[in-house]
Structures are given as structure tokens and as C-alpha cells.
Scaffold this motif. Structure first.
Motif, PDB file in Angstrom:
ATOM      1  N   TYR A 105       0.833  -1.197   0.000  1.00 16.31           N
ATOM      2  CA  TYR A 105       0.000   0.000   0.000  1.00 16.31           C
ATOM      3  C   TYR A 105       0.871   1.253   0.000  1.00 16.31           C
ATOM      4  O   TYR A 105       1.954   1.265   0.581  1.00 16.31           O
ATOM      5  N   PHE A 106       0.350   2.273  -0.634  1.00 20.62           N
ATOM      6  CA  PHE A 106       1.086   3.530  -0.755  1.00 20.62           C
ATOM      7  C   PHE A 106       0.227   4.677  -0.253  1.00 20.62           C
ATOM      8  O   PHE A 106      -1.003   4.637  -0.328  1.00 20.62           O
ATOM      9  N   SER A 107       0.884   5.706   0.255  1.00 18.19           N
ATOM     10  CA  SER A 107       0.163   6.907   0.672  1.00 18.19           C
ATOM     11  C   SER A 107      -0.102   7.779  -0.548  1.00 18.19           C
ATOM     12  O   SER A 107       0.560   7.643  -1.579  1.00 18.19           O
ATOM     13  N   LEU A 108      -1.055   8.674  -0.411  1.00 22.44           N
ATOM     14  CA  LEU A 108      -1.337   9.605  -1.500  1.00 22.44           C
ATOM     15  C   LEU A 108      -0.128  10.494  -1.770  1.00 22.44           C
ATOM     16  O   LEU A 108       0.175  10.816  -2.921  1.00 22.44           O
ATOM     17  N   LYS A 109       0.584  10.861  -0.723  1.00 26.33           N
ATOM     18  CA  LYS A 109       1.761  11.719  -0.876  1.00 26.33           C
ATOM     19  C   LYS A 109       2.827  11.051  -1.737  1.00 26.33           C
ATOM     20  O   LYS A 109       3.479  11.702  -2.574  1.00 26.33           O
ATOM     21  N   ASN A 110       3.012   9.743  -1.577  1.00 24.96           N
ATOM     22  CA  ASN A 110       4.024   9.016  -2.341  1.00 24.96           C
ATOM     23  C   ASN A 110       3.560   8.631  -3.735  1.00 24.96           C
ATOM     24  O   ASN A 110       4.367   8.323  -4.605  1.00 24.96           O
ATOM     25  N   THR A 111       2.259   8.621  -3.939  1.00 26.10           N
ATOM     26  CA  THR A 111       1.701   8.182  -5.216  1.00 26.10           C
ATOM     27  C   THR A 111       1.497   9.326  -6.186  1.00 26.10           C
ATOM     28  O   THR A 111       1.569   9.144  -7.404  1.00 26.10           O
ATOM     29  N   LEU A 112       1.256  10.517  -5.653  1.00 24.03           N
ATOM     30  CA  LEU A 112       0.833  11.636  -6.498  1.00 24.03           C
ATOM     31  C   LEU A 112       1.871  12.025  -7.543  1.00 24.03           C
ATOM     32  O   LEU A 112       1.571  12.114  -8.737  1.00 24.03           O
ATOM     33  N   ASP A 113       3.104  12.275  -7.128  1.00 25.02           N
ATOM     34  CA  ASP A 113       4.135  12.743  -8.060  1.00 25.02           C
ATOM     35  C   ASP A 113       4.363  11.776  -9.218  1.00 25.02           C
ATOM     36  O   ASP A 113       4.416  12.198 -10.378  1.00 25.02           O
ATOM     37  N   PRO A 114       4.515  10.441  -8.952  1.00 23.44           N
ATOM     38  CA  PRO A 114       4.687   9.523 -10.093  1.00 23.44           C
ATOM     39  C   PRO A 114       3.491   9.525 -11.042  1.00 23.44           C
ATOM     40  O   PRO A 114       3.665   9.430 -12.261  1.00 23.44           O
ATOM     41  N   LEU A 115       2.275   9.660 -10.502  1.00 24.64           N
ATOM     42  CA  LEU A 115       1.094   9.653 -11.357  1.00 24.64           C
ATOM     43  C   LEU A 115       1.006  10.908 -12.220  1.00 24.64           C
ATOM     44  O   LEU A 115       0.463  10.878 -13.328  1.00 24.64           O
ATOM     45  N   LEU A 116       1.520  12.013 -11.708  1.00 24.14           N
ATOM     46  CA  LEU A 116       1.480  13.247 -12.489  1.00 24.14           C
ATOM     47  C   LEU A 116       2.238  13.097 -13.808  1.00 24.14           C
ATOM     48  O   LEU A 116       1.898  13.735 -14.803  1.00 24.14           O
ATOM     49  N   GLY A 117       3.257  12.239 -13.795  1.00 20.93           N
ATOM     50  CA  GLY A 117       4.033  12.027 -15.014  1.00 20.93           C
ATOM     51  C   GLY A 117       3.335  11.182 -16.053  1.00 20.93           C
ATOM     52  O   GLY A 117       3.834  11.043 -17.170  1.00 20.93           O
ATOM     53  N   THR A 118       2.182  10.592 -15.701  1.00 14.88           N
ATOM     54  CA  THR A 118       1.464   9.730 -16.649  1.00 14.88           C
ATOM     55  C   THR A 118       0.170  10.371 -17.150  1.00 14.88           C
ATOM     56  O   THR A 118      -0.634   9.695 -17.792  1.00 14.88           O
ATOM     57  N   LEU A 119      -0.026  11.654 -16.868  1.00 14.37           N
ATOM     58  CA  LEU A 119      -1.299  12.298 -17.207  1.00 14.37           C
ATOM     59  C   LEU A 119      -1.549  12.335 -18.712  1.00 14.37           C
ATOM     60  O   LEU A 119      -2.658  12.058 -19.172  1.00 14.37           O
ATOM     61  N   GLU A 120      -0.549  12.687 -19.484  1.00  9.34           N
ATOM     62  CA  GLU A 120      -0.728  12.761 -20.938  1.00  9.34           C
ATOM     63  C   GLU A 120      -1.059  11.382 -21.504  1.00  9.34           C
ATOM     64  O   GLU A 120      -1.916  11.247 -22.387  1.00  9.34           O
ATOM     65  N   GLU A 121      -0.370  10.368 -20.994  1.00 12.75           N
ATOM     66  CA  GLU A 121      -0.656   9.002 -21.446  1.00 12.75           C
ATOM     67  C   GLU A 121      -2.087   8.610 -21.070  1.00 12.75           C
ATOM     68  O   GLU A 121      -2.797   7.978 -21.862  1.00 12.75           O
ATOM     69  N   ALA A 122      -2.518   8.986 -19.865  1.00 11.80           N
ATOM     70  CA  ALA A 122      -3.867   8.648 -19.415  1.00 11.80           C
ATOM     71  C   ALA A 122      -4.926   9.308 -20.278  1.00 11.80           C
ATOM     72  O   ALA A 122      -5.952   8.705 -20.606  1.00 11.80           O
ATOM     73  N   GLU A 123      -4.692  10.557 -20.667  1.00 12.60           N
ATOM     74  CA  GLU A 123      -5.645  11.255 -21.530  1.00 12.60           C
ATOM     75  C   GLU A 123      -5.762  10.555 -22.881  1.00 12.60           C
ATOM     76  O   GLU A 123      -6.846  10.487 -23.463  1.00 12.60           O
TER      77      GLU A 123
END
Length: 589
Positions: A105-123
Motif C-alpha cells: 500500500y502507498f500513501s497519497l503523498k508518495n503516489t501523487l508525483d509519479p502519477l502526475l508524469g502519466t497524465l498525458e498518457e492517461a488522456e
């Protein structure tokens, strides 16, 4: 979605909510009883907490933290919530985000930054029609963070600002909130702009406070998830609002403002560990939430007792005693079978009635609900048949218990996957047609199921077809035909056409044509005993393809029952049925 993630990152970096002192937590009784609009219907907050906690963590409880504790922490102490590891990610997502593969399990604090780098791919992925399992996992991770973000900011307008409050604005020892500063916002912004250089500490605090109010206001612009403000207090009076929606749209009333102040009091009690204030505030909330309490308590009782689970256990016990009766022919096994079957039906009817009361509609609108309803129908048909002694002693009871147990087990598995108490699309939300077309179709499913399993039994004991199997097959055909015709009338009213070759319509027609072929072949003499019984036994396969198979396609106007990941299970069932019927065919003489 990109703006939301960037906004959350900005808020987390530039604004810290107050953390709670490490003291014994207060008793947050009453929080779970408050009504909220979630997934299109009114439910207790405890149900929202359980649903979203399961969605984010995959469990209803992690260690000593249960769903309502997590939600209270997220609402009232966001800064502490973002530090707690509760987000469960798929292995492929961990690899994609370069996270530790051994961490569960991961905290939101640790998960947020890596996910921000995948936003364009997600769109880009959101525009694709077919996604791989890894791509679906990535989008699901972003959905989890999105919901978490919404909950974190739901009450940010009533939480105390964790900044130095200028003496000119400080009114109490408890920090000011955005809601209180909103009344002074124009004055605050004007004073901040008028400040020159150099500035003293008072002026510096004033500038910081002005910036914080703007940040919080920006974060609340799209916060619509936590709909706790009921419609009777709004100016339009026809929809629920989140606190931020009400403030931003200006749709509130004196009653809604009073209710929001009570939420602010709850936040204050939680943060300051003031149990007496919490108890007093919950008591003051009762007149506001009284109109919704009957169904709120009913749903909480439903969740707590889980009547279908105990009904499933009772059906299993009945089946166990029936097998003992068939093996030993002793009366001591027959009475427990009848007793457990009766208890199972009582619990089944009670659970279904409670389900209907909570949702205010017939319990046949989703795939899971249809399984629960059909299982009850098969049990009632079996009990009626046993009562009339149309079958050998205990056979009808055994078939009914077996079908009900299997269907309830499948319903529980589907409920764990997609949930069961969902609101229908507007075109389907008709109690009249749900009470006629859908119920008759599901009765047809139950009759087809009982016919098929009785045919299995006849093949097994190598008997000739009797009048009962023919009556059951004709009953199933009549119910399916009437239900399909009623469905065509409903479709004509809703969609402007009687028949459109929709997959679900084709599935119902498949069962009808199969039964017509079997019965006509028997009457014309083309199908002998073995062929006739084997054909009726194979009705299970037609039923499975119509009931479950069309949902796997995910297309058509009836795709509201769509679910994923069950294609292999359906294929396995059909294959095993063909093999088993083939085995019984070979030994039938």
C-alpha cells in the motif's frame, strides 16, 4: 483531470492542513448515520466510506483502521490522511510508476508525483476503445487518486487555516476557516494589495492569509463528490449539493448555512479531541437528517446482518441434509433439510424486501439483483413442487437448494466486483416495467433453470420423461415469450422501436427458439426420450449465454449489466455442462 492533479499537487505543496495531536481518538459515533448522495442515490455516509475505502485499498479494513475512521481522518485532517498508506496498486502500475514492487500500500503523498508524469498518457488511453489490463490498471489508479483528492478537499472550506492569523482578523483562539474569511474576502484582498515595502510581521501574515484563501477557493471550484447538502434547503429544491457547490453557486438557505456550521463544529471537535462537542453537534444534527433516517438505518442493518449470506448458508445446509437423506434414507436427515430450507427462504424474502425498501424499486435492475431474485424464484418453485409431491421425495428440494446456493454465491462474487445497489439510467427507471417485463423474464429464467437441472436428474437416474418435465418446459417457454413481448412494448415506449436485434433481445429469443425446437421436436417425434431430455438439460447453456454472455459484449442498449473478467468463468461453465451432459448421454439407456 490534468488540472485536478496539478491543483492537488499545488495545494499539497503550498498549503498544510492542521494535524491532530497524538491523543486517544474520540468516538465518532453518529458520523456514519448522516445521509449523503453517492452513486446516484441517498445512502448513509458509512456506506460511502465502505465503498470508497474498498475501491482505494481493496479491503473494508486495514489493520485497526476501518472505512469510517479513514473517511473521518480524510475529511477532518487531510494533512494526516495523505501520509497513510492505503492505496493499493496493481503490479504493472507499480512498475510503471517506479514504485517499490514489494510494498502493498502507498500513501497519497508518495503516489501523487509519479502519477502526475502519466497524465498525458492517461488522456490518450481514455480515448481508446480497447485497453490492455495494464492500461486499465493505470486508469484505475488515477481514478483512485481523483476520488481521494475530492474527499480531501470536501470540507476544506470549514477546516481551520494552519497559518498565523493577523491580529486584526483573529476572533478566537481557534483558527479561522475559509468559510469565516469569505465574508471578509474583499477587505482582505484589498488590504493585501495595498501593502507596500518594507512589511512588518502583521502585514506578512495578511499577505499569506490572502494567498491561502485564493488557493482554497481554487481547489473548491470542481469539488462535487461529497454531496451532503439536501435539496429541501436549496433555492432550486431539486438536487443535492456538495458544500463547495453550494457556496460557489450561491444556492443555499439559512437552514443549509446552519447545517454547514454543524459540520464545522464536527471538524473542530475531531481536531481538538473534544468528545462533548462532538456529541452535542451530532445531537443538533438529528432534526436536519431525520427525514432520511428510516432508510439510512435500514441500509445499515442490511449491511450489518447480510441476510443473503445467511440464506446462502441455510441453502447449503439443506443441500447437505438432502444428500444425506438420499444416501441413507433416514427420517432424521429429512426434517433438518425442510427446516433449513424454510429458514433460507424466510431470510431470502426478508433480505429482498429490505433491498426493495432501500432502493424503492423492484430488485431486478442489475445482474447481481437478478441472480438474487431468480434464486428465490427457483427455491419457491422447488418448495411448491415438493409440497405437491410432483417429484420423488426430496429431489425438488435438493434441486432448488442447489440452484439457490449457486446463484447466491455468484451474486456475492459479482457484488464484490461491481456492487449491487446501483441506480438505473433514466430510461430504465420505471417501477411499472421493472415489475412486469423484468420480473416475468426472470421468472422465465428460474423456470428454465429448474427445467434444465431436473432434466439432468432424469438423465442421471435413466428414467423416461414425465409430465412434470414437459409442464416445466412449457411454463418456461410461456414466461420467456410473455416477458420478451412486454420488453418489446417497453422498448417501443422508451427507444421508439419494438425490436432492434439488441444482444439482450437476441439472448431472450435464443432461449425461446431453443425451447420451441425441443418441444416441437418432441411433439413431432423427431426427438426421442434421450434427445429430448438432453436438449432440455442443455437449456442451461442457452440461459447462461443469454443471461451472462451478452453482458460480456458491453454493447447495446441493455449493457447496464456489463461486467468484466467473467468470460473465462462463462466459457468454463458451458464447457463443463457439455462434457457432463455428454457423460450422462452415454450412460442413458
Amino acid at each position: 483531470m490534468k488540472q485536478l492533479f496539478l491543483l492537488l499537487a499545488f495545494i499539497l505543496c503550498s498549503f498544510s492542513w492542521p494535524t491532530i495531536a497524538k491523543e486517544a481518538p474520540i468516538d465518532i459515533h453518529g458520523l456514519g448515520n448522516i445521509p449523503v448522495l453517492h452513486e446516484g442515490r441517498i445512502k448513509p455516509i458509512s456506506e460511502l466510506a465502505l465503498s470508497e475505502f474498498k475501491n482505494i485499498s481493496g479491503h473494508s479494513q486495514l489493520g485497526e483502521m476501518d472505512a469510517i475512521d479513514w473517511l473521518a481522518l480524510t475529511l477532518f485532517s487531510p494533512a494526516e490522511s495523505v501520509e497513510i498508506p492505503v492505496i493499493k496498486l496493481a503490479p504493472s502500475t507499480k512498475q510503471k510508476l517506479n514504485l517499490d514492487p514489494d510494498t502493498s500500500y502507498f500513501s497519497l503523498k508518495n503516489t501523487l508525483d509519479p502519477l502526475l508524469g502519466t497524465l498525458e498518457e492517461a488522456e490518450t488511453l481514455q480515448k481508446k476503445k480497447k485497453l490492455t489490463k495494464q492500461e486499465k490498471s493505470l486508469l484505475k489508479a488515477q481514478d483512485k487518486v481523483f476520488i481521494y483528492n475530492q474527499l480531501l478537499r470536501s470540507l476544506s472550506l470549514v477546516l481551520p487555516l494552519n497559518v498565523r492569523t493577523p491580529e486584526s482578523f483573529a476572533k478566537s483562539t481557534y483558527s479561522l476557516s475559509y468559510l469565516e474569511l469569505l465574508k471578509m474576502d474583499s477587505e482582505l484582498q484589498s488590504l493585501a494589495k495595498a501593502i507596500g515595502t518594507p512589511i512588518n510581521q502583521e502585514e506578512k501574515d495578511l499577505v499569506i492569509l490572502a494567498q491561502q484563501t485564493r488557493i482554497i477557493a481554487k481547489g473548491g471550484e470542481d469539488n462535487v463528490f461529497f454531496k451532503i447538502m439536501p435539496p429541501q434547503w436549496q433555492q432550486d429544491g431539486d438536487r443535492w449539493y456538495s458544500p463547495w457547490e453550494q457556496i460557489n453557486l450561491g444556492t443555499g438557505s439559512p437552514e443549509s448555512q446552519d447545517y454547514l456550521r454543524l459540520w464545522q463544529s464536527l471538524a473542530r471537535a475531531y481536531i481538538t479531541h473534544n468528545q462533548s462537542l462532538w456529541d452535542e453537534t451530532i445531537e443538533k444534527m438529528q432534526p436536519f437528517i431525520a427525514p432520511y433516517q428510516s432508510r439510512i438505518k435500514a441500509e445499515q442493518f442490511y449491511t450489518r446482518t447480510d441476510p443473503f449470506y445467511w440464506s446462502q448458508i441455510a441453502y447449503g445446509l439443506c443441500l447437505f441434509f438432502v444428500l444425506l437423506w438420499l444416501g441413507f434414507k433416514k427420517e432424521m436427515f429429512w426434517r433438518p433439510a425442510i427446516f433449513s430450507f424454510s429458514i433460507a427462504i424466510i431470510l431470502h424474502v426478508f433480505g429482498l424486501g429490505l433491498h426493495m425498501y432501500i432502493l424503492e424499486r423492484a430488485p431486478v435492475a442489475t445482474l447481481g439483483e437478478s441472480l438474487i431474485f431468480v434464486s428465490l424464484c427457483t427455491a419457491i418453485i422447488a418448495g411448491f413442487t415438493e409440497r405437491k409431491a410432483w417429484l420423488n421425495h426430496s429431489i425438488a428440494l435438493g434441486i432448488g437448494a442447489f440452484c439457490a446456493f449457486g446463484l447466491l454465491s455468484t451474486a456475492a462474487a459479482i457484488d464484490a466486483t461491481v456492487g449491487s445497489k446501483h441506480v438505473l439510467a433514466a430510461v430504465l427507471n420505471s417501477n411499472f416495467w421493472l415489475g412486469t417485463h423484468v420480473i416475468i423474464i426472470t421468472l422465465g429464467y428460474a423456470a428454465t433453470l429448474m427445467t434444465a437441472f431436473y432434466a439432468h436428474y432424469i438423465l442421471y437416474i435413466q428414467e423416461k420423461p414425465n409430465k412434470l418435465i414437459g409442464f416445466m418446459a412449457i411454463s418456461a417457454l410461456c414466461l420467456m415469450t410473455i416477458g420478451t413481448i412486454l420488453g418489446g412494448i417497453w422498448a417501443d415506449q422508451s427507444w421508439g422501436r419494438f425490436w432492434g436485434w439488441d444482444p439482450k433481445e437476441n439472448g431472450a429469443l435464443l432461449i425461446i427458439l431453443w425451447l420451441i425446437w425441443i418441444l416441437h421436436g418432441r411433439l413431432s417425434g423427431h426427438l426421442k426420450n434421450k434427445q429430448f431430455i438432453a436438449g432440455l438439460a442443455a437449456s442451461n447453456i442457452m440461459l447462461a449465454l443469454s443471461w451472462f454472455g451478452v453482458n460480456l459484449l458491453g454493447v447495446g442498449l441493455h449493457a447496464y449489466g456489463f461486467f468484466e473478467g467473467w468470460g473465462l468463468a462463462l466459457a468454463s461453465f458451458c464447457t463443463l455442462e457439455i462434457v457432463f451432459i455428454g457423460f450422462l448421454w452415454r450412460r442413458y439407456s
